[in-house]
Design an enzyme around this catalytic site. Sequence first.
Site, mmCIF file in Angstrom:
data_model
loop_
_atom_site.group_PDB
_atom_site.id
_atom_site.type_symbol
_atom_site.label_atom_id
_atom_site.label_comp_id
_atom_site.label_asym_id
_atom_site.label_seq_id
_atom_site.Cartn_x
_atom_site.Cartn_y
_atom_site.Cartn_z
ATOM 1 N N ASP A 87 0.098 -3.341 3.797
ATOM 2 C CA ASP A 87 -1.024 -3.007 2.887
ATOM 3 C C ASP A 87 -1.567 -1.762 3.654
ATOM 4 O O ASP A 87 -2.104 -1.756 4.890
ATOM 5 C CB ASP A 87 -2.540 -4.103 2.625
ATOM 6 C CG ASP A 87 -3.293 -3.786 1.657
ATOM 7 O OD1 ASP A 87 -2.943 -2.937 0.774
ATOM 8 O OD2 ASP A 87 -4.362 -4.214 1.685
ATOM 9 N N SER A 262 -11.383 -9.317 -0.419
ATOM 10 C CA SER A 262 -13.026 -9.701 -0.386
ATOM 11 C C SER A 262 -13.167 -10.878 -1.147
ATOM 12 O O SER A 262 -13.856 -11.639 -0.411
ATOM 13 C CB SER A 262 -13.803 -8.397 -1.045
ATOM 14 O OG SER A 262 -13.716 -7.363 -0.211
HETATM 15 P P1 13P Z 1 -11.238 -5.873 -2.293
HETATM 16 O O1 13P Z 1 -12.175 -5.452 -1.243
HETATM 17 O O2 13P Z 1 -11.732 -5.605 -3.573
HETATM 18 O O3 13P Z 1 -10.668 -7.405 -2.320
HETATM 19 O O4 13P Z 1 -9.831 -4.929 -2.215
HETATM 20 C C1 13P Z 1 -8.723 -5.193 -1.380
HETATM 21 C C2 13P Z 1 -7.636 -4.238 -1.416
HETATM 22 O O5 13P Z 1 -7.770 -3.299 -2.195
HETATM 23 C C3 13P Z 1 -6.665 -4.433 -0.473
HETATM 24 O O6 13P Z 1 -5.715 -3.296 -0.238
HETATM 25 O O1 G3H Z 2 -7.488 -2.848 1.910
HETATM 26 C C1 G3H Z 2 -7.955 -3.275 2.864
HETATM 27 C C2 G3H Z 2 -7.979 -4.770 3.127
HETATM 28 O O2 G3H Z 2 -9.312 -5.416 2.664
HETATM 29 C C3 G3H Z 2 -7.807 -5.101 4.693
HETATM 30 O O3 G3H Z 2 -8.778 -4.779 5.433
HETATM 31 O O4 G3H Z 2 -8.092 -3.964 7.704
HETATM 32 O O5 G3H Z 2 -10.067 -5.428 7.737
HETATM 33 O O6 G3H Z 2 -7.754 -6.313 7.064
HETATM 34 P P1 G3H Z 2 -8.698 -5.005 6.917
HETATM 35 ZN ZN ZN Z 3 -6.801 -1.557 -0.628
#
Ligand code: 13P
Ligand code: G3H
Ligand code: ZN
Length: 316
Positions: A87, A262
Amino acid sequence: MDYKDFGLVNTKQMFADAITNHYAVPAFNFYNMETLDAIISAARDTHSPVILAVSESALKYMGDNLLMGMIWGLNLRPENGVALHLDHGTSYESCVHAIKLGFSSVMIDGSKLPFDANTELTRTVIDFAHQYDVSVESELGTLAGFEDETTHGDASNYTNPDDVVNFVNATNTDSLAIAIGTSHGAYKRKSDNEELRFDILEKIATQLPDFPLVLHGASTVPQSYVNTINTSGGKISGARGIPPEQIRHAVQMNICKVNIDSDLRMGFTAGVRETLAKNPEIFNPRDYLGAGQKNIYDTCVDEITNIMKSNNQIKK
Ligand code: 13P
Ligand code: G3H
Ligand code: ZN
């Protein structure tokens, strides 16, 4: 290692099926055994495909070997419909590293770069990834929003619908994340009346019919979790997400991957805080981590069934 050795799949067939059958594949972020187990159990029990999302910081937190050991331990087969996805990869090197570990999908996030630089970086990652049959997600436009209850985040930079066809053709990207008013984190908006920019989504979907579009920042921020956290010693007042009906509407308009982090973080925290607050004598982590894990399972089942509509899509 090759992702196929882990029984994983890339996202190509998943997204084709999601578009044909008007649902979205959930991408849930995980960062330890409890979060991984809750997500994979929810997907199995609802017969849903799932994308296991790992951010760069979560990968660092777990470590390469522990992470891939856990994925190995899931004993997956391709027919389970599980992808392992990086991600928000920030560099070519980061994506190459994930692919060599056994990830079946990566996101290269060049969304903060100028258009030409984003195109070039994305194309370079795709040239590498496609040699290994790994799918690539990229992004145009940047997410904005409220960072916390008092401050406002970056100014919004919605995706320009006039850019998308050029970008997709120039990069050969497999899917595209777009910015239509969602944002990362738990403080997305000040009221439920704010609408996502469905007009932008419609223009993009018209120009890219049957092309997989991705929605980041899609957590709904269940107020039951906010209340539990706040009454159990936490302090997150003002947290507010995207109303579920708006995400459902986006799913009907070619959004075929919905990213959620989240909501799971809050469910986990609510379970842990509530258990500790009600049972001050306990000190065995298994007693309170289990409560957090159960909330994540319940949230995934609920969102799979009522928002993504991806339940019972593993059937063939
Ligand atoms: P949220 O913070 O809305 O859960 O989004 C997560 C996200 O886009 C991870 O790539
Ligand atoms: O889009 C981002 C995700 O919520 C991941 O966040 O780098 O704190 O794991 P993180
Ligand atoms: Zn994201």
